[in-house]
Scaffold this active site. Sequence first.
Site, PDB file in Angstrom:
ATOM      1  N   HIS A 114       0.831  -1.198   0.000  1.00 41.23           N
ATOM      2  CA  HIS A 114       0.000   0.000   0.000  1.00 41.23           C
ATOM      3  C   HIS A 114       0.871   1.256   0.000  1.00 41.23           C
ATOM      4  O   HIS A 114       2.048   1.203  -0.346  1.00 41.23           O
ATOM      5  CB  HIS A 114      -0.958  -0.034   1.196  1.00 41.23           C
ATOM      6  CG  HIS A 114      -2.389   0.088   0.796  1.00 41.23           C
ATOM      7  ND1 HIS A 114      -3.025   1.303   0.681  1.00 41.23           N
ATOM      8  CD2 HIS A 114      -3.319  -0.853   0.477  1.00 41.23           C
ATOM      9  CE1 HIS A 114      -4.284   1.117   0.323  1.00 41.23           C
ATOM     10  NE2 HIS A 114      -4.500  -0.184   0.184  1.00 41.23           N
ATOM     11  N   ASP A 115       0.283   2.348   0.420  1.00 40.27           N
ATOM     12  CA  ASP A 115       0.718   3.716   0.173  1.00 40.27           C
ATOM     13  C   ASP A 115       2.226   3.920   0.056  1.00 40.27           C
ATOM     14  O   ASP A 115       2.977   3.593   0.981  1.00 40.27           O
ATOM     15  CB  ASP A 115       0.228   4.618   1.306  1.00 40.27           C
ATOM     16  CG  ASP A 115      -1.271   4.568   1.484  1.00 40.27           C
ATOM     17  OD1 ASP A 115      -1.874   5.639   1.576  1.00 40.27           O
ATOM     18  OD2 ASP A 115      -1.844   3.462   1.552  1.00 40.27           O
TER      19      ASP A 115
END
Length: 519
Positions: free
Chosen positions: A302-303
């Site tokens: 993720h991010d």
Amino acid sequence: MKRSMGTTLLASGVMLGALQFAAPWVQGAEPTQELKETKNYTISTAPAEQLHLETPKLPDMSGYTAQAVEAKIDRKTRGRVVVKRMLQQDALKDFIGGDERLREWVKRQQAMPQAIFIEGGYVTPEDLAKALPDSQFSETEPGVYLARLPLVVGHDASLEIGKSTKDFRLSQERGAFLVNDGKLFITGTRLTAWREQDKAPASFRKPDEFRPFLVSWGGSELYIVGSTVTSLGYDNSKSYGVSITQYTPGQAKRLKRSAPTGWLLDSEFVDHWYGFYCFEAENVVIKGNTYRDNIVYGIDPHDRSRGLIIANNTVFGTKKKHGIIVSREVDDSWIVHNKSYDNKLSGIVIDRNSINNLVAWNEVYQNHADGITIYESSNNLLWGNKVLNNQRHGIRVRNSVNIRLYENLSAANGLTGVLGHIKDLSDTDRNIALDPFDAKVSMILVGGKLAGNGSSPLSIDSPLSVELYRVELLAPSKSTGISFAGVLGEKQEEILDLMVRRKQAVLIDPVESQAELQD
């Protein structure tokens, strides 16, 4: 000043089986909230040399081995084991913030909550068992250890759970979990979330029920090799299963912590909330693992993570969503030589502005939605994938430009072999307002085969640009023969005349694009 309309469409050398011209729109296509933008397209010829790409080169993966991990273990300086209150500990702040989360540990420990800390050097489970009472950590049978408090590996410490450990268990009832703030080695063993009442793994029952988890913080290194990890994680921040995640920006700056990293090699991950999760991690290697029967995702970087290698994994049986997904600016990574099948939604997803990734030589089949999905993520290359028998589209591209599809096989999928479309997301949970100029799709298809897909081999609506060259269209599933859909369907007779009869490259682009070029 108008923006450039990008590249143009080239199509050439298409081999067709049982070719017949058909209506441009076919039944069975997926309804979507499209951003309708009226465009006129023209057909002409163009050279195809610009479409040539060399076969992608992969990073050298030969060094990611059990032997290389063994060489990283420093056993010279022995660490110490202490028990402290969980309050005011940087490594535990995410798990005790607010009254509700602190109450969780008070309830489970029946006292002001404490945690085990490893500090100042190297420690093993044997050391933990010698240093602590059975109520906190014990060897329940030879080589089997049970932690009954949270366990933190300090920033200056390392914990090795090695082959002499048969199973390292984290008590669900007592609220145990494992935090790595230094170096953690799990090699040739088992790590299990343990339900003491059942004398069995803490198998999933409901999303908000606490289950032990493993989190590896900023500046840390996590190595899991040749091991089986079972039943970690639940629906709570940073508590998903096996996670490699940076601290909050303020904490990371104050503690001077670099991006976390790790290697997960030749291991099995079963029944986790997320099989793997990372956040702002770098150069993580996920290689040769099996992810089966996980709840929400199999592998979920993720991010703002980058430089990831996701290779030679088998991911199947994910119960709620996707097998492999990278989301929110996960860039410059390799997703190669994986098998992803029988997952509840898509097999592989590139999502939310994740760019410059290579998705190559994967086998993606029998997933319950799409095979490979690209959502709002431009500048990605798909090469040599086999995308077969997925229930919806084989390869789906939404609101993304410069998606290059080279030498892929998309066959026997329920709907379209390759779908390109734009969609207004303002009324969805993403709440992304895309005006017609911002919502755009463009792609390049070179080589490979589209065969026997349910509604159409290829459908593209209102493209900024599309390029086709040397694609084989085979085994139409409809009696009417092979038919394009979307813009290509509207221009099908002209396209096929140039592609098939004249063996020429074809250029399709919007009329306004040509006007801009003249300006």
